[in-house]
Design a protein around this motif. Structure first.
Motif, PDB file in Angstrom:
ATOM      1  N   PRO A 544       0.836  -1.200   0.000  1.00 15.81           N
ATOM      2  CA  PRO A 544       0.000   0.000   0.000  1.00 15.81           C
ATOM      3  C   PRO A 544       0.875   1.256   0.000  1.00 15.81           C
ATOM      4  N   THR A 545       0.495   2.250  -0.774  1.00 20.06           N
ATOM      5  CA  THR A 545       1.209   3.511  -0.751  1.00 20.06           C
ATOM      6  C   THR A 545       1.127   4.134   0.643  1.00 20.06           C
ATOM      7  N   VAL A 546       2.157   4.858   1.026  1.00 21.42           N
ATOM      8  CA  VAL A 546       2.144   5.517   2.337  1.00 21.42           C
ATOM      9  C   VAL A 546       1.023   6.539   2.422  1.00 21.42           C
ATOM     10  N   SER A 547       0.517   6.979   1.279  1.00 17.83           N
ATOM     11  CA  SER A 547      -0.578   7.949   1.283  1.00 17.83           C
ATOM     12  C   SER A 547      -1.850   7.374   1.889  1.00 17.83           C
ATOM     13  N   GLU A 548      -1.956   6.048   1.949  1.00 16.75           N
ATOM     14  CA  GLU A 548      -3.136   5.435   2.577  1.00 16.75           C
ATOM     15  C   GLU A 548      -3.199   5.746   4.066  1.00 16.75           C
ATOM     16  N   THR A 549      -2.050   5.907   4.679  1.00 17.39           N
ATOM     17  CA  THR A 549      -2.042   6.183   6.123  1.00 17.39           C
ATOM     18  C   THR A 549      -1.822   7.660   6.430  1.00 17.39           C
ATOM     19  N   THR A 550      -1.067   8.373   5.578  1.00 14.30           N
ATOM     20  CA  THR A 550      -0.815   9.787   5.849  1.00 14.30           C
ATOM     21  C   THR A 550      -1.936  10.681   5.360  1.00 14.30           C
ATOM     22  N   GLY A 551      -2.651  10.234   4.313  1.00 17.95           N
ATOM     23  CA  GLY A 551      -3.704  11.060   3.755  1.00 17.95           C
ATOM     24  C   GLY A 551      -3.140  12.180   2.894  1.00 17.95           C
ATOM     25  N   ASP A 552      -4.026  12.944   2.283  1.00 20.13           N
ATOM     26  CA  ASP A 552      -3.640  14.062   1.425  1.00 20.13           C
ATOM     27  C   ASP A 552      -3.434  15.299   2.294  1.00 20.13           C
ATOM     28  N   PRO A 553      -2.229  15.902   2.281  1.00 15.46           N
ATOM     29  CA  PRO A 553      -1.974  17.067   3.144  1.00 15.46           C
ATOM     30  C   PRO A 553      -2.902  18.246   2.861  1.00 15.46           C
ATOM     31  N   TYR A 554      -3.429  18.327   1.654  1.00 12.23           N
ATOM     32  CA  TYR A 554      -4.281  19.460   1.302  1.00 12.23           C
ATOM     33  C   TYR A 554      -5.597  19.451   2.072  1.00 12.23           C
ATOM     34  N   PHE A 555      -5.963  18.319   2.647  1.00 18.71           N
ATOM     35  CA  PHE A 555      -7.203  18.234   3.414  1.00 18.71           C
ATOM     36  C   PHE A 555      -7.219  19.273   4.535  1.00 18.71           C
ATOM     37  N   ALA A 556      -6.053  19.548   5.117  1.00 20.69           N
ATOM     38  CA  ALA A 556      -5.989  20.522   6.211  1.00 20.69           C
ATOM     39  C   ALA A 556      -6.398  21.912   5.745  1.00 20.69           C
ATOM     40  N   ILE A 557      -6.197  22.200   4.476  1.00 21.47           N
ATOM     41  CA  ILE A 557      -6.575  23.500   3.919  1.00 21.47           C
ATOM     42  C   ILE A 557      -8.036  23.503   3.498  1.00 21.47           C
ATOM     43  N   ALA A 558      -8.450  22.449   2.786  1.00 18.91           N
ATOM     44  CA  ALA A 558      -9.792  22.429   2.197  1.00 18.91           C
ATOM     45  C   ALA A 558     -10.898  22.210   3.225  1.00 18.91           C
ATOM     46  N   SER A 559     -10.598  21.573   4.338  1.00 17.93           N
ATOM     47  CA  SER A 559     -11.644  21.151   5.265  1.00 17.93           C
ATOM     48  C   SER A 559     -12.131  22.253   6.193  1.00 17.93           C
ATOM     49  N   ASN A 560     -11.439  23.365   6.269  1.00 13.96           N
ATOM     50  CA  ASN A 560     -11.823  24.429   7.200  1.00 13.96           C
ATOM     51  C   ASN A 560     -12.599  25.524   6.484  1.00 13.96           C
ATOM     52  N   PRO A 561     -13.805  25.852   6.939  1.00 14.47           N
ATOM     53  CA  PRO A 561     -14.581  26.913   6.272  1.00 14.47           C
ATOM     54  C   PRO A 561     -13.999  28.306   6.470  1.00 14.47           C
ATOM     55  N   THR A 562     -13.170  28.490   7.503  1.00 15.10           N
ATOM     56  CA  THR A 562     -12.563  29.794   7.771  1.00 15.10           C
ATOM     57  C   THR A 562     -11.063  29.643   7.962  1.00 15.10           C
ATOM     58  N   VAL A 563     -10.365  30.744   7.842  1.00 16.73           N
ATOM     59  CA  VAL A 563      -8.928  30.783   8.102  1.00 16.73           C
ATOM     60  C   VAL A 563      -8.639  31.998   8.976  1.00 16.73           C
ATOM     61  N   THR A 564      -7.556  31.926   9.714  1.00 15.41           N
ATOM     62  CA  THR A 564      -7.144  33.031  10.573  1.00 15.41           C
ATOM     63  C   THR A 564      -6.065  33.837   9.872  1.00 15.41           C
ATOM     64  N   THR A 565      -6.304  35.130   9.714  1.00 14.83           N
ATOM     65  CA  THR A 565      -5.359  36.029   9.067  1.00 14.83           C
ATOM     66  C   THR A 565      -4.995  37.145  10.040  1.00 14.83           C
ATOM     67  N   PRO A 566      -4.012  37.974   9.680  1.00 19.82           N
ATOM     68  CA  PRO A 566      -3.706  39.112  10.564  1.00 19.82           C
ATOM     69  C   PRO A 566      -4.899  40.023  10.812  1.00 19.82           C
ATOM     70  N   GLY A 567      -5.866  39.996   9.877  1.00 17.91           N
ATOM     71  CA  GLY A 567      -7.062  40.819  10.059  1.00 17.91           C
ATOM     72  C   GLY A 567      -8.163  40.144  10.841  1.00 17.91           C
ATOM     73  N   GLY A 568      -7.950  38.890  11.252  1.00 15.11           N
ATOM     74  CA  GLY A 568      -8.959  38.156  11.993  1.00 15.11           C
ATOM     75  C   GLY A 568      -9.366  36.882  11.278  1.00 15.11           C
ATOM     76  N   VAL A 569     -10.454  36.270  11.741  1.00 19.13           N
ATOM     77  CA  VAL A 569     -10.965  35.045  11.134  1.00 19.13           C
ATOM     78  C   VAL A 569     -11.826  35.420   9.940  1.00 19.13           C
ATOM     79  N   VAL A 570     -11.464  34.895   8.758  1.00 19.60           N
ATOM     80  CA  VAL A 570     -12.180  35.242   7.537  1.00 19.60           C
ATOM     81  C   VAL A 570     -12.568  33.962   6.802  1.00 19.60           C
TER      82      VAL A 570
END
Length: 893
Positions: A544-570
């Motif tokens: 099995p590829t190691v990606s089966e256990t590590t998952g796709d790193p981009y999920f951390a970006i795509a899964s959050n409806p908001t992000v924290t910026t210097p201007g606040g949560v947007v």
């Protein structure tokens, strides 16, 4: 590994299955060596090139021009969007530098001089860049074969900080990079300047076809180095491949300029003070003489457009881009500052220059004037036209915006000044953004339409706080509203509500791609595999590829409806609730006769059973039947069961978490529709626009998903003895088209093997016994008992005769001794009762083998009226190979 993923079985009663293996140790056979690697060289390296990775086509030159005529003639436009059309948006663009030479005379004969380097010059003759390397294209296999270390994604110096660690050291940081190096140090190119500045400029372009909006954006990273020192130690902080080039060019710089000017430059070099780096552009959007240009300072976005948003007859307006909420008309092109030499992207000074318009500053005709332009320190005594916008330019960040009549407009946007010491470097990152105009109420463009830029301070001054006031062009570029989230009375880009897919919407996508260090959805990592030759056969085994256990790193970006910026949560404009973290769906096996990925042909595709795609937003077209598509399109107001939706879907909205979904089995065609890819007909029915429906695999010519399980072993008998074959095993995923192509595949890494019978002195035998075993051994009595008059059965019921277990393939070369595999039925649990007199059942099993013991479960629906027959298929680890035997073929235990 996904143990027992959908093992095929028809279960009537309790079953106990055992595989027994009796093996005789074998003599070792030498493992075939790896295939020969091909090498190549660039026979005709050209000074012009292009980037066409996504929907944008821009020509390039090694002198540092971007969006220029790729044929090198200099008379045609250079930037087209969408690619393949005549829709021209850019004539030429590139970077400009101006600074003051440090030091003192006579130690430095150039001390105090103001000079610069125009890699881009709108008027033509003052182009000071010269080639150091040719242009390398990451989509060209010939270039990739000879890709130099210096052109790889930086690793080992400050430049690496722009990229996620997973990208560093790779050939491409995107779906198709371009790379080249220019310098200004050749005194043969000193038109309109006293002498060179002493810079080497590294260009890297990046582009993707995903996520949504990013397919219309090009990114360019410009890193510039002070190469005036002859001391190799001055360049020690840079990665080795770049260091070698810097040292070589510094020696060339001194030799050429000392000889040309009859001087001796200081061997320690000199600092360049008050150095301005600026991006300049000559956009020709539609009709070149009908252009305006303005800037949105909170977005650090200069842009240009045609004044009347005409619809030229020779242009193509793709409905997937220009349909509602946009309109078909000449679009907009913007250049967004993502990073300056001092850190976050900020425009120090924006200004138009014009081609022959009274009152508008002309293009700079020498590097001294260029320095005054970029710094905002204009001098009427030197013939400069003063800034037309009230205020101090260094405070307002604005000089001149043409608001009179459209013209052949140009613009530049400079970064904050800095000092660059010998051997040091700085970087600027920009994004070229292309977008359709937004349809706004009451606006219907005609030939006489003239949309002037208006006051660009509206979107950055107190006007936006007091009156929410903006210009018409701001609305056409995507402005919807503003809220001062952090209550600091400073307009910041994350505080704007914008139209997704608009110029401003895509600019936010570019910002978040940059903030994520260019980490976008990844294809799975290639799996490890090895080959065992045999008599007219080859056994292929893989892990099995190691990606089966590590998952796709981009999920951390795509899964959050908001992000924290210097201007606040947007709101997170990359939010995608459909994005799957663990998205590996299966594996593909390829074979060929030569070591070239393009020559390998697909032998088999295996995909896991019991995997699902959880649909938020109603993007899945059930059964892939576009002709019979229900009217489910929540994003255009057609949601809920009344419109054929599987659930009461809500529109996917950045900043708002989606909570309602429906899980589809990943089998057959998985067809998704791009958000914005559906529209309403006059009768109220939903239509899917051309090109907006995507099948996960069949669009690329792969088989449909079949839930056939992954055996991790394959026996290829369609081979001939004495012939060398190349094999590759890849992993592929299935994911949301909102963020990426619906399926991505790992790289094809090939290994070779020569087919042949083993030596005559090798002894290798094996026997396999398969059956149903009980407490007393193998159960052979299959007769069904009869029911006596006393209500008793005449005997015990036989075991199920419908459960089957077999080896997917057998590799005795890796085994010695004996072993067994058993599957024990443990229990069954009723999980649901439906109105159709059926029950949901989950069965639990224990699998025991030399590879270990594991508990697995299978869920299915059992009918109360149509018997208990059902089928589920899959695989599990059956035997563990001997580590020493496996090592002979490149494997392990």
């Amino acid at each position: 590994m996904h143990a027992l993923r959908g093992m095929r079985r028809t279960i009537v009663g309790l079953a106990l299955t055992v595989l027994s293996l009796a093996l005789v140790p074998q003599s070792a056979e030498a493992r075939p060596g790896p295939g020969e690697k091909t090498t190549g060289f660039r026979l005709f390296a050209r000074s012009v090139g292009f980037i066409n990775t996504n929907r944008v086509f821009y020509g390039l030159t090694t002198r540092g021009e971007i969006g220029t005529d790729s044929s090198g003639s200099g008379t045609n436009g250079g930037g087209y969007w969408p690619r393949g059309t005549q829709n021209e948006y850019m004539f030429n663009a590139g970077f400009q530098f101006a600074g003051i030479i440090g030091g003192s005379k006579p130690a430095n004969p150039w001390a105090g001089d103001t000079t610069g380097a125009m890699l881009f010059d709108a008027t033509g003759p003052r182009k000071h860049g010269a080639e150091v390397t040719p242009i390398y294209r990451g989509q060209d296999p010939n270039d990739v074969a000879i890709w130099p270390d210096v052109a790889k994604v930086p690793e080992g110096d400050a430049s690496e900080l722009l990229f996620d660690p997973l990208l560093r050291g790779q050939v491409n940081g995107s779906q198709g990079d371009v790379y080249w190096i220019t310098w200004d140090g050749d005194p043969a190119f000193i038109s309109s300047r006293p002498h060179p500045l002493g810079l080497l400029i590294e260009h890297r372009g990046l582009a993707w076809n995903y996520p949504a909006g990013n397919d219309d954006i090009l990114y360019f990273i410009i890193t510039y180095y002070n190469i005036t020192s002859l001391d190799p130690a001055a360049y020690a902080e840079h990665r080795p491949a770049m260091r070698d080039i810097l040292i070589a060019q510094s020696q060339k710089f001194h030799a050429l300029n000392n000889a040309r000017f009859g001087i001796t430059l200081p061997t320690a070099g000199y600092t360049i003070n008050e150095l301005y780096a600026a991006f300049g552009a000559d956009p020709d959007v539609g009709s070149a003489g009908q252009n305006y240009s303005s800037v949105n300072l909170p977005f650090a976005l200069g842009y240009a457009y045609q004044s009347n948003f005409a619809r030229p007859s020779n242009w193509t307006f793709d409905p997937a881009i220009f349909s509602s909420p946009f309109f078909p008309g000449v679009g907009l092109v913007g250049v967004k500052y993502l990073k300056g030499p001092d850190g976050p992207g900020k425009i120090q000074l924006f200004s138009n220059t014009c081609n022959g318009v009274a009152g508008c500053p002309a293009d700079p005709n020498n590097t001294t004037r260029l320095w005054r332009y970029l710094s905002g320190k204009l001098d009427v005594n030197q013939g400069d036209v003063l800034c037309g916008i009230p205020g101090i330019p260094s405070v307002t960040n604005l000089c001149f915006v043409n608001n009179v009549n459209p013209s052949d407009i140009r613009f530049f946007q400079s970064s904050a000044p800095s000092s660059l010491a010998p051997g040091k470097s700085a970087s600027v990152v920009v994004a070229f953004v292309h977008a359709a105009p937004v349809a706004i109420p009451g606006f219907a463009p005609v030939a006489a339409t003239n949309v002037r830029p208006g006051n660009p301070t509206f979107v950055s001054s107190d006007s936006i706080f007091k009156y929410n006031g903006v210009n018409t062009i701001d609305s056409i570029s995507g402005y919807l509203g503003f809220t001062d989230i952090n209550a600091d009375n400073i307009a910041q880009q994350g505080e704007f509500r914008v139209r997704p897919g608009s110029l401003l919407g895509k600019a936010l996508v570019a910002q978040q791609v940059f903030d994520g260090k260019f980490l976008l959805p990844f294809s799975p990592q290639p799996p490890e595999f090895f080959l065992i030759p045999g008599d007219a056969q080859v056994t292929v085994l893989w892990k099995p590829t190691v990606s089966e256990t590590t998952g796709d790193p981009y999920f951390a970006i795509a899964s959050n409806p908001t992000v924290t910026t210097p201007g606040g949560v947007v709101a997170n404009n990359l939010y995608d609730p459909n994005y799957r973290r663990f998205d590996v769906e299966g594996y593909r096996l390829y074979r060929g006769r030569i070591d070239a990925p393009g020559s390998l042909r697909l032998l088999q595709q295996f995909d896991y059973n019991n995997t699902t795609f959880r649909d938020f937003g109603g993007v899945v077209v059930e059964g892939g039947n576009l002709a019979g598509t229900p009217n489910c399109a929540p994003e255009i107001g057609k949601g809920g069961a009344a419109n054929g939706c599987r659930a009461n879907f809500t529109t996917i909205t950045p900043g708002v978490a989606s909570t309602i979904s429906f899980a589809y089995d990943l089998v057959g065609p998985l067809v998704q529709v791009n958000y914005g890819g559906r529209d309403l007909l006059a009768n109220g029915n939903v239509i899917i626009l051309p090109g907006q429906a995507d099948s996960a695999l069949t669009r690329e010519g792969f088989p449909q998903l079949a839930n056939n399980g992954v055996p991790f072993i394959y026996l290829d008998r369609d081979v001939r003895n004495g012939v060398r074959y190349f094999y590759s095993v890849t992993a592929f995923d299935v994911n949301s088209i909102r963020s990426a192509p619906s399926q991505l595949e790992s790289a094809k890494i090939s290994k070779s093997v020569v087919v042949g019978a083993p030596a005559g002195n090798i002894v290798n035998t094996a026997t396999i016994q398969q059956g149903m075993f009980g407490r007393t051994g193998l159960l052979t009595d299959a007769t069904v008992p009869t029911l006596g008059a006393d209500g008793r059965f005449s005997k015990k019921f036989p075991p199920s005769n419908s459960a089957t277990v077999s080896l997917a393939a057998f590799a005795p070369q890796l085994l010695k001794g004996s072993g067994e595999v058993s599957i024990r039925f443990d229990s069954a649990q009723v999980t649901a009762v439906t109105a159709a007199s059926s029950v949901g059942v989950t069965d639990w099993y224990t699998i025991t083998s030399a590879a270990g013991a594991s508990v697995v479960s299978r869920a299915y629906v059992k009918s109360g009226t149509a018997g208990a027959t059902f089928a589920v298929t899959g695989t599990f680890d059956a035997v563990a190979p001997d580590a020493q035997l496996a090592a002979q073929y490149g494997g392990d235990a």
